[in-house]
Scaffold this motif. Structure first.
Motif, PDB file in Angstrom:
ATOM      1  N   GLU A 636       0.618  -0.995   0.268  1.00 58.96           N
ATOM      2  CA  GLU A 636      -0.212   0.040   0.147  1.00 58.96           C
ATOM      3  C   GLU A 636       0.991   1.183   0.332  1.00 58.96           C
ATOM      4  O   GLU A 636       1.976   1.129   1.337  1.00 58.96           O
ATOM      5  CB  GLU A 636      -1.028  -0.038   1.439  1.00 58.96           C
ATOM      6  N   ILE A 637       0.261   2.385  -1.038  1.00 59.77           N
ATOM      7  CA  ILE A 637       1.397   3.095  -0.675  1.00 59.77           C
ATOM      8  C   ILE A 637       0.663   4.315  -0.518  1.00 59.77           C
ATOM      9  O   ILE A 637      -0.810   4.858  -1.181  1.00 59.77           O
ATOM     10  CB  ILE A 637       1.515   3.763  -2.466  1.00 59.77           C
ATOM     11  N   HIS A 638       1.250   5.506   0.433  1.00 60.84           N
ATOM     12  CA  HIS A 638      -0.135   6.429   0.968  1.00 60.84           C
ATOM     13  C   HIS A 638       0.827   7.835  -0.473  1.00 60.84           C
ATOM     14  O   HIS A 638       1.296   7.797  -0.469  1.00 60.84           O
ATOM     15  CB  HIS A 638       0.694   7.071   1.785  1.00 60.84           C
ATOM     16  N   ILE A 639      -0.965   7.982  -0.721  1.00 60.60           N
ATOM     17  CA  ILE A 639      -0.619   9.353  -1.776  1.00 60.60           C
ATOM     18  C   ILE A 639      -0.956  10.601  -1.169  1.00 60.60           C
ATOM     19  O   ILE A 639      -1.599  10.884  -0.309  1.00 60.60           O
ATOM     20  CB  ILE A 639      -1.524   8.966  -3.208  1.00 60.60           C
ATOM     21  N   GLU A 640       0.041  11.595  -1.580  1.00 58.10           N
ATOM     22  CA  GLU A 640      -0.731  13.293  -1.082  1.00 58.10           C
ATOM     23  C   GLU A 640      -0.169  13.836  -2.593  1.00 58.10           C
ATOM     24  O   GLU A 640       0.890  14.006  -3.287  1.00 58.10           O
ATOM     25  CB  GLU A 640       0.338  14.110  -0.059  1.00 58.10           C
ATOM     26  N   GLY A 641      -1.605  14.456  -3.177  1.00 59.81           N
ATOM     27  CA  GLY A 641      -1.561  15.448  -3.985  1.00 59.81           C
ATOM     28  C   GLY A 641      -1.756  14.693  -5.555  1.00 59.81           C
ATOM     29  O   GLY A 641      -2.507  15.797  -6.408  1.00 59.81           O
ATOM     30  N   GLY A 642      -2.725  13.626  -4.542  1.00 58.43           N
ATOM     31  CA  GLY A 642      -3.471  12.878  -5.792  1.00 58.43           C
ATOM     32  C   GLY A 642      -5.449  13.061  -5.746  1.00 58.43           C
ATOM     33  O   GLY A 642      -5.680  13.144  -4.507  1.00 58.43           O
ATOM     34  N   THR A 643      -5.696  11.946  -7.003  1.00 60.85           N
ATOM     35  CA  THR A 643      -7.011  12.462  -6.295  1.00 60.85           C
ATOM     36  C   THR A 643      -7.326  10.898  -5.299  1.00 60.85           C
ATOM     37  O   THR A 643      -8.324  11.342  -4.899  1.00 60.85           O
ATOM     38  CB  THR A 643      -7.744  12.332  -7.740  1.00 60.85           C
ATOM     39  N   THR A 644      -6.605   9.911  -5.048  1.00 57.43           N
ATOM     40  CA  THR A 644      -6.558   8.981  -4.532  1.00 57.43           C
ATOM     41  C   THR A 644      -5.761   9.261  -3.287  1.00 57.43           C
ATOM     42  O   THR A 644      -4.577   9.747  -3.146  1.00 57.43           O
ATOM     43  CB  THR A 644      -6.960   7.775  -4.554  1.00 57.43           C
ATOM     44  N   ASN A 645      -6.345   8.498  -2.285  1.00 59.48           N
ATOM     45  CA  ASN A 645      -5.018   8.666  -1.000  1.00 59.48           C
ATOM     46  C   ASN A 645      -4.354   7.466  -1.113  1.00 59.48           C
ATOM     47  O   ASN A 645      -3.025   7.686   0.013  1.00 59.48           O
ATOM     48  CB  ASN A 645      -6.052   8.836   0.286  1.00 59.48           C
ATOM     49  N   THR A 646      -4.494   6.414  -0.990  1.00 62.90           N
ATOM     50  CA  THR A 646      -3.745   4.703  -1.245  1.00 62.90           C
ATOM     51  C   THR A 646      -3.872   4.221  -2.418  1.00 62.90           C
ATOM     52  O   THR A 646      -5.042   4.567  -3.367  1.00 62.90           O
ATOM     53  CB  THR A 646      -4.210   4.162  -0.310  1.00 62.90           C
ATOM     54  N   VAL A 647      -2.980   4.056  -2.970  1.00 60.07           N
ATOM     55  CA  VAL A 647      -3.267   3.128  -4.304  1.00 60.07           C
ATOM     56  C   VAL A 647      -1.898   1.431  -3.385  1.00 60.07           C
ATOM     57  O   VAL A 647      -0.869   1.684  -2.678  1.00 60.07           O
ATOM     58  CB  VAL A 647      -1.974   3.746  -5.243  1.00 60.07           C
TER      59      VAL A 647
END
Length: 737
Positions: A636-647
């Motif tokens: 699981e990758i945590h995202i900042e600045g994307g349209t989703t929070n995790t991928v």
């Protein structure tokens, strides 16, 4: 003489002291009269075995100058504070912490507890003192002295002195000590204290005995060979003038007299169980086997003796007096003599089986005990010479009659133990010891899954060893055991006179104390001999222990005690300064039985995060790779600045995220695998940052808007500059790595 302050006062800051002389006493109610010789010792007035075991006697040495002197350094002493009374400390007495000599030293200070029921506990008894002229004093410890350096005034009556003597380790109490202080010209450096009458002092020389031996001695001294005409019954508790056990009697029926007692004050009862401790209203005991101490006694009554025999009128006889018929009254009599015990035995009944005494009197071994009651039975048979007859008046024609026969009376009593037993072994817990090994350092954890209450799983300790046994980290669970005086007096019942006798610590000088153990909780702690220092910040509570009823006069903890599912944290240091290898773990329950602990040495692999923006700036593409550049899937990758929070990464460790239209920066972070994740390989944290290329500057429409947007746009520009500088630094940092 070079003075060395003991570790027990390491954090105690005494006031500036000066020259003085004082005779030191060590009784609770004042000073002893100075003693001329070692044989001229004062009477021991306190109850108990010196002091260390009794949880209900008066503190012997609380001084008026330092009323809490002995628990100032409680943490160093592994002491435990009792309830809400901050001045009432108790000390761990099993000899894995203190040597026998240290135990002897601390005996006079406070009560004691054990952390396991199987440990060898040797404590002082048979109080005696030796002359200072017979020993060589190597070091001296002075506690609680104050005074004025310039004037040798009498001061410090409440001080305490310990000495270390040649060929014997540990610090021993000393009494009848005159303490002086060396003079000095330096006001900043007061002179050392010293003993001025070394040959005249008294140094404690009491005998050390094993806890079990002390209890056997109490049985032998107080309840064996008590005499056929007396019954010795322990009191119901400390300070009680009520007998602990109910009694029965057995009657004898004579030729003519009605049934009358021939055995009285016959009792039986369970006094203590080893290895076991009272927990609320039952005993928690070792499922492998226990030793039950049962007490019994009785006294034989000679209902009628030859000098005070039973008499009654017999049927009259007739005789002739001239022509008159007259009547005379013969006298029947009977009496008893020479009472002899022909049979006496005590047995225990438990779980369908009978148990006899083992190696020691009144001690019954039971292997593999079951939950339920233990019932002691006591039976005694006493034989008497029974003499009866008829004395006829001289007027009667019959001859006197007398017959002697042997008669027996049997007394039997049984009594269920006041507390049932509950065998408990920590065999249904799932315990795992973890070593987390990363580039940044190592972490240690114990995970305990299951019901941790002691009646279910009495877990005592958990231990990790590493590097061939050179490194140790041992954690004690909060359970503690208090030896408790069962009574402070016994009642001796004899014909026509009952007498209460107080216990004594001297052999042959009154009854001795018998102890039983009570269980309570304190807190988790790391063993003093641990060489691995752990931060212990990674803890997770699982249950709450709400406290129990420990009974009158038993020191107990108040308030809730947490029981933890996880205990551990970062390794702060080891004895060698190196990393931990060759990892093993084991545990014990409160009885010393082995508890299985699984081990997991989890090594974390390094990772890297690759991230780039798409040509249109609308999509970010990334990949999580290991040290070999191979993609890491299913993370699981945590995202900042994307349209989703995790991928989640795909089979090649790759991921793709739509960039938010207003995002100026984009961050992707893998937080690292959790220690308890069920994965083939554990990977460390990794992250990556990039810029989206978006610069949102608002159009100026009004003067006020101009100012507002100028500030806003300036903030954005500054933000870009900061991010740019960070990106440059981060790129250089990664290249250097």
């Amino acid at each position: 003489m070079k003075l060395r302050l003991a570790f027990i006062i390491g954090i105690l800051s005494l006031a500036a002291v000066s020259g003085f002389a004082v005779v030191i006493g060590n009784s609770g109610g004042g000073q002893y009269t100075p003693i001329e010789t070692a044989d001229d010792n004062p009477e021991v007035t306190e109850n108990g075995v010196f002091r260390l075991l009794a949880s209900n006697d008066v503190d012997e040495n609380e001084t008026s100058i330092h009323p809490d002197i002995y628990n100032v350094s409680a943490r160093n002493l592994q002491m435990r504070m009792a309830g809400n009374n901050s001045t009432q400390a108790v000390i761990r007495i099993d000899n894995t912490t203190f040597t026998t000599h240290q135990a002897r030293q601390y005996a006079r200070l406070t009560d004691g507890y054990r952390e396991r029921l199987d440990t060898d506990t040797r404590i002082p008894t048979e109080d005696s003192w030796q002359s200072g002229s017979d020993v060589t004093i190597e070091n001296t410890v002075f506690i609680g002295f104050e005074g004025n350096q310039s004037t040798p005034e009498h001061s410090g009556e409440d001080g305490v002195v310990y000495v270390e003597i040649e060929s014997e380790p540990g610090q021993l109490p000393a009494r009848n000590v005159e303490v002086l202080q060396e003079e000095t010209d330096d006001d900043e450096e007061p002179g050392d204290l010293y003993i001025s009458n070394s040959d005249d002092i008294e140094v404690y020389d009491g005998e050390m005995k094993n806890y079990e031996e002390i209890n056997r001695q109490a049985v032998n001294n107080s309840f064996l060979d008590t005499g056929l005409d007396e019954s010795v019954i322990p009191a119901a508790g400390y300070g009680s003038n009520t007998a602990r056990y109910n009694t029965t009697k057995a009657n004898i029926s004579g030729k003519w007299h009605s049934p009358t007692p021939a055995v009285k004050d016959h009792y039986v009862g369970i006094a203590r169980i080893s290895e076991g401790a009272i927990y609320d209203d039952y005993w928690i005991v070792n499922p492998e086997g226990i030793n039950v101490t049962a007490l019994t006694d009785y006294r034989a009554i000679v209902p009628y003796t030859e000098s005070s025999r039973y008499t009654e009128n017999a049927p009259q006889c007739s005789y002739q007096d001239g022509n008159q018929t007259k009547y005379a009254t013969p006298e029947r009599y009977e009496y008893y003599s020479n009472p002899t015990v022909t049979s006496e035995f005590m047995e225990l009944y438990h779980n369908g089986s009978w148990y006899d005494e083992g190696e020691h009197s009144h001690v019954f071994p039971i292997e593999d005990p079951a939950a339920g009651k233990i019932t002691p039975y006591s039976t005694t048979t006493i034989e008497y010479n029974h003499t009866y007859g008829v004395d006829y008046p001289s007027e009667c024609s019959q001859e006197d009659e007398e017959t002697t026969e042997t008669v027996t009376v049997t007394s039997t009593i049984d009594r269920n133990a006041e507390h049932p037993i509950e065998p408990a072994k920590a065999d249904s817990l799932n315990i795992t010891a973890y070593v987390k090994d990363t580039r940044q350092g190592q972490e240690l954890y114990f995970d305990v899954v299951g019901n941790q209450r002691p009646e279910v799983n009495p877990l005592g300790s958990m231990q990790i060893t590493a590097n061939g046994g050179d490194e140790v980290w041992r954690v004690y669970t909060p359970w503690v055991v208090f030896p408790q005086t069962l009574y402070d007096r016994v009642e001796t019942r004899r014909k026509g006179a009952n007498q209460w006798n107080f216990t004594s610590v001297k052999v042959g000088d009154g009854p001795h104390n018998l102890h039983r153990d009570y269980m309570d909780a304190n807190s988790y702690k790391t063993a003093a001999r641990s060489t691995i220092l752990v931060s212990e910040e990674g803890i997770d509570q699982a249950q709450t222990y709400e406290g129990i009823n420990t009974g009158d006069n038993v020191i107990n903890t108040k308030g809730d005690i947490p029981l933890y599912r996880t205990w551990g944290g970062r390794v702060l240091s080891t004895s060698t300064g190196g990393r931990l290898e060759d990892f093993e773990a084991n545990g014990t329950d409160l009885f010393g039985n082995k508890v299985e602990i699984d081990t997991k040495f989890v090594t974390y692999e390094t990772t890297d995060m690759e991230l780039e923006m798409g040509s249109d700036g609308e999509v970010a593409n990334g990949q999580l790779v290991d040290s070999n550049g191979t993609g890491i899937p299913n993370r699981e990758i945590h995202i900042e600045g994307g349209t989703t929070n995790t991928v989640v990464t795909d089979s090649n460790g790759e991921f793709q995220v739509q960039v938010h239209e207003n995002a100026t920066g984009f961050v992707a972070e893998f937080k690292g695998d959790k220690l308890r994740d069920n994965v083939p390989t554990h990977y460390e944290q990794a992250d990556a940052r990039t810029f989206t290329g978006n610069l949102n500057i608002n159009v100026i429409s009004t003067p006020l808007g101009y100012l507002s947007n100028f500030i806003s746009n300036l903030y954005v520009v500054i933000h870009w500059i900061v991010l740019g500088l960070f990106f440059v630094w981060w790129t250089k940092f990664r290249n250097d790595k």
